[in-house]
Write a protein that holds these residues in place. Structure first.
Motif, mmCIF file in Angstrom:
data_model
loop_
_atom_site.group_PDB
_atom_site.id
_atom_site.type_symbol
_atom_site.label_atom_id
_atom_site.label_comp_id
_atom_site.label_asym_id
_atom_site.label_seq_id
_atom_site.Cartn_x
_atom_site.Cartn_y
_atom_site.Cartn_z
ATOM 1 N N UNK A 32 0.816 -1.226 0.000
ATOM 2 C CA UNK A 32 0.000 0.000 0.000
ATOM 3 C C UNK A 32 0.849 1.277 0.000
ATOM 4 N N UNK A 33 2.171 1.140 0.042
ATOM 5 C CA UNK A 33 3.032 2.318 0.054
ATOM 6 C C UNK A 33 2.863 3.071 -1.268
ATOM 7 N N UNK A 34 2.553 4.367 -1.202
ATOM 8 C CA UNK A 34 2.328 5.127 -2.442
ATOM 9 C C UNK A 34 3.627 5.277 -3.244
ATOM 10 N N UNK A 35 3.488 5.251 -4.554
ATOM 11 C CA UNK A 35 4.631 5.440 -5.432
ATOM 12 C C UNK A 35 5.455 4.189 -5.678
ATOM 13 N N UNK A 36 5.056 3.106 -5.075
ATOM 14 C CA UNK A 36 5.778 1.851 -5.238
ATOM 15 C C UNK A 36 5.604 1.337 -6.664
ATOM 16 N N UNK A 37 6.706 1.102 -7.354
ATOM 17 C CA UNK A 37 6.664 0.574 -8.712
ATOM 18 C C UNK A 37 6.644 -0.948 -8.682
ATOM 19 N N UNK A 38 7.434 -1.512 -7.768
ATOM 20 C CA UNK A 38 7.513 -2.969 -7.674
ATOM 21 C C UNK A 38 7.923 -3.349 -6.264
ATOM 22 N N UNK A 39 7.351 -4.429 -5.768
ATOM 23 C CA UNK A 39 7.686 -4.983 -4.464
ATOM 24 C C UNK A 39 7.966 -6.462 -4.672
ATOM 25 N N UNK A 40 9.142 -6.911 -4.257
ATOM 26 C CA UNK A 40 9.466 -8.331 -4.394
ATOM 27 C C UNK A 40 10.282 -8.777 -3.192
ATOM 28 N N UNK A 41 10.290 -10.069 -2.951
ATOM 29 C CA UNK A 41 11.054 -10.626 -1.836
ATOM 30 C C UNK A 41 11.289 -12.103 -2.082
ATOM 31 N N UNK A 42 12.310 -12.620 -1.427
ATOM 32 C CA UNK A 42 12.573 -14.049 -1.519
ATOM 33 C C UNK A 42 13.593 -14.478 -0.488
ATOM 34 N N UNK A 43 13.524 -15.760 -0.139
ATOM 35 C CA UNK A 43 14.509 -16.326 0.778
ATOM 36 C C UNK A 43 15.853 -16.418 0.068
#
Length: 104
Positions: A32-43
């Motif tokens: 929900x963070x405004x302006x975020x283009x992409x959010x990713x994560x991994x172990x």
């Protein structure tokens, strides 16, 4: 030029609980963070079989440093930052960097 925030989460006491919370609670808050283009994560993994320093690496991508700063200062950014205390018992590190060099 894009701007990224990398978050390295160190190994938690309970990896299964970390995974559950991170995937089902923290990621939706961060999304929900405004302006975020992409959010990713991994172990994380290692090629030589040793235990990596970090358990999970998350990446938040923004269009610019200014948009990242505005996002972090927003209520949604502050909520995501405050939420880290609920699951990151192993500690974490945040790294900030512009995308200065890229290949197609």
């Amino acid at each position: 030029m894009t701007y990224r925030i990398n978050v390295g989460y160190r190994h938690p006491a309970d990896p299964a609980a970390f995974d559950e919370y991170y995937r089902n609670t923290h990621m939706p808050i961060a999304a929900r963070i405004p302006g975020l283009v992409r959010l990713s994560a991994g172990r994380t993994d290692s090629l030589d079989g040793t235990t990596p320093e970090f358990y999970v690496m998350g990446e938040l991508l923004f269009e610019s440093r200014d948009s990242a700063l505005a996002a972090l200062g927003s209520p949604e950014g502050q909520a995501a930052a405050a939420d880290i205390a609920h699951f990151a018992d192993g500690g974490f590190v945040m790294l900030f960097s512009p995308e200065e060099w890229a290949l197609p």
